[in-house]
Design a protein around this motif. Structure first.
Motif, PDB file in Angstrom:
ATOM      1  N   ASN A  63       0.828  -1.217   0.000  1.00  0.00           N
ATOM      2  CA  ASN A  63       0.000   0.000   0.000  1.00  0.00           C
ATOM      3  C   ASN A  63       0.864   1.269   0.000  1.00  0.00           C
ATOM      4  O   ASN A  63       0.545   2.271  -0.654  1.00  0.00           O
ATOM      5  N   ALA A  64       1.968   1.217   0.775  1.00  0.00           N
ATOM      6  CA  ALA A  64       2.833   2.403   0.832  1.00  0.00           C
ATOM      7  C   ALA A  64       3.492   2.661  -0.515  1.00  0.00           C
ATOM      8  O   ALA A  64       3.647   3.809  -0.946  1.00  0.00           O
ATOM      9  N   ASP A  67       1.334   4.485  -2.843  1.00  0.00           N
ATOM     10  CA  ASP A  67       0.875   5.807  -2.387  1.00  0.00           C
ATOM     11  C   ASP A  67       0.941   6.790  -3.561  1.00  0.00           C
ATOM     12  O   ASP A  67       1.953   6.872  -4.270  1.00  0.00           O
TER      13      ASP A  67
END
Length: 456
Positions: A63-64, A67
């Motif tokens: 998920n990071a 981003d």
């Protein structure tokens, strides 16, 4: 090679070397600063994603990596790759150009982001996310390299311009120097050819180094011209003033040879000896003036008490003064000082001044020998109450063989005051003649702090 070209090339070489040094410094600092910034960003970005992986595992890292802030950064490269280096998630479109097995750390490679038609060079850092995955984070260096190339091209263009300006400046400087040197050569050549009147144009004060050099050359030419004029006057005066004593000497010798009476011949021979002694004194005085003007006697300078010298001379001349009915007195310095000089020559100078006063100023009945000193000047002088010397004739009195008595009935060759003046010059001082109201005051004004040349 002409001096103008050599100076221009030297100036251009200096401009080249100085600008190379500046360009090298700017290039090094720019490269160093850009590299530092890039690695700092890589480290911060990588550490932040590694923290996410440690805290949340691969799902949180995925998920990071996705981003939007990272994906929309045109310079950022962020992806999760497998053990073969193939991208799984992130901004990479294809496998990077790996040239060695994957390992943790920094490396430079070519990467192709989504939407880029070609691979571009980037600095990346690899972290082990888990046994099957690697975290890749990096920054593209293409724009940075472009900036560096533009900067280096600009610096090279500036270097070429600086070298051209250096050559131009050197040429102008060389022309200026050559013109000033030619002026100096022209004046000195004219002086050597006999034109003693020409001088270099120069301001009275200030100016550049050439102005100072021109003033020194003008002073040197003035000094040489003065010496030449003094030499001419000395030669003329010697030829004129020695003619009479030589004629008297020859007449006395003829008379002695012709005398038949032995007693008369002895008397005439005594006159011959007296005339020869007088001639010897004149020649000795001329030589002493020459030695003083050449300043060769400065090696014999010592420090002594001028008051003691004045008292000795007054005691020596007191009997002579009493015979002439003159009161001879002495005045010592209110502030005692010592002087660095030639004691024997200064004694000779004061003796000359005392004898002049006895010969020409005794009618006043009073002669005073004095020593005075202020902060930086010592004054040794003799003042009488006689007729004195008119102001307009004092310069003539200081001239060699200058005789103020037109009939020349008194003894003397007109060398007393010139010798005193030469001794004053030897001590970097001056002979000053003043009106004593009435009478004459003749003083040697000497510096109490002599130049280093004299004290060495």
């Amino acid at each position: 090679m002409p001096i103008t070209l050599r100076i221009a090339l030297f100036a251009g070489l200096l401009a080249l070397l100085s600008n190379l040094a500046v360009i090298g410094f700017i290039t090094f600092r720019t490269h160093d600063e850009m590299s530092s910034n890039r690695y700092r960003q890589l480290q911060e970005q990588g550490e932040a994603l590694a923290d996410v992986n440690r805290s949340g595992g691969l799902p949180a890292l995925r998920n990071a990596v996705l981003d939007p802030d990272l994906q929309n950064d045109p310079q950022a490269v962020v992806a999760i790759v497998d053990n073969n280096g193939n991208p799984l998630v992130g901004s990479l479109q294809s496998r990077p150009d790996w040239r060695e097995p994957l390992h943790e750390g920094y490396l430079t490679t070519k990467v192709r982001k989504h939407g880029d038609p070609v691979a571009r060079e980037a600095s990346v850092r690899l972290f082990r996310a888990d046994p099957q995955h690697w975290l890749l984070t990096g920054r593209l260096t293409g724009d940075e390299m472009a900036v560096r190339e533009i900067l280096e091209r600009s610096l090279l263009i500036g270097l070429a311009i600086a070298v051209l300006l250096g050559l131009l400046t050197g040429g102008l400087l060389a022309q200026f120097v050559e013109r000033r040197v030619r002026d100096i050569v022209g004046i000195t050549s004219a002086f050597g050819a006999g034109d003693f009147a020409r001088r270099l144009p120069v301001q009275a004060k200030g100016g550049d180094a050439f102005a100072g050099l021109s003033r020194q050359i003008n002073q040197m030419l003035d000094r040489i011209a003065t010496l030449m004029e003094e030499l001419r006057m000395l030669t003329d005066s010697l030829a004129h003033d020695l003619r009479s004593p030589v004629s008297r000497l020859r007449s006395a010798a003829d008379a002695a040879v012709s005398a038949t009476d032995e007693q008369e011949r002895d008397l005439l021979l005594g006159n011959v000896i007296a005339q020869a002694d007088s001639l010897m004194r004149v020649l000795t005085t001329v030589l002493e003036i020459g030695r003083s003007e050449s300043r060769t006697a400065r090696s014999q300078f010592t420090r002594f008490d001028p008051d003691e010298l004045g008292r000795e001379l007054v005691e020596m001349y007191e009997p002579v003064a009493e015979e002439q009915g003159v009161t001879l007195s002495f005045g010592s310095a209110a502030h005692p000082a010592t002087v660095f000089g030639h004691r024997q020559l200064l004694a000779q100078a004061l003796s000359n001044l005392i004898e002049n006063s006895l010969n020409y100023g005794a009618s006043g009945g009073e002669i005073r020998v004095f020593i005075a000193a202020d902060e930086d000047t010592l004054r040794l002088g003799v003042a009488d109450r006689g007729p004195g010397i008119p102001a307009e004739r004092r310069e003539e009195a200081r001239r060699r063989f200058g005789r103020l008595d037109p009939s020349r009935s008194r003894q003397g060759a007109g060398l007393g005051l010139p010798l005193v003046q030469a001794i004053a010059h030897l001590h970097d001082g001056e002979l000053v003649l003043r009106d004593n109201r009435p009478g004459l005051s003749a003083e040697l004004e000497l510096p109490l702090d002599p130049p280093a040349e004299a004290t060495a």
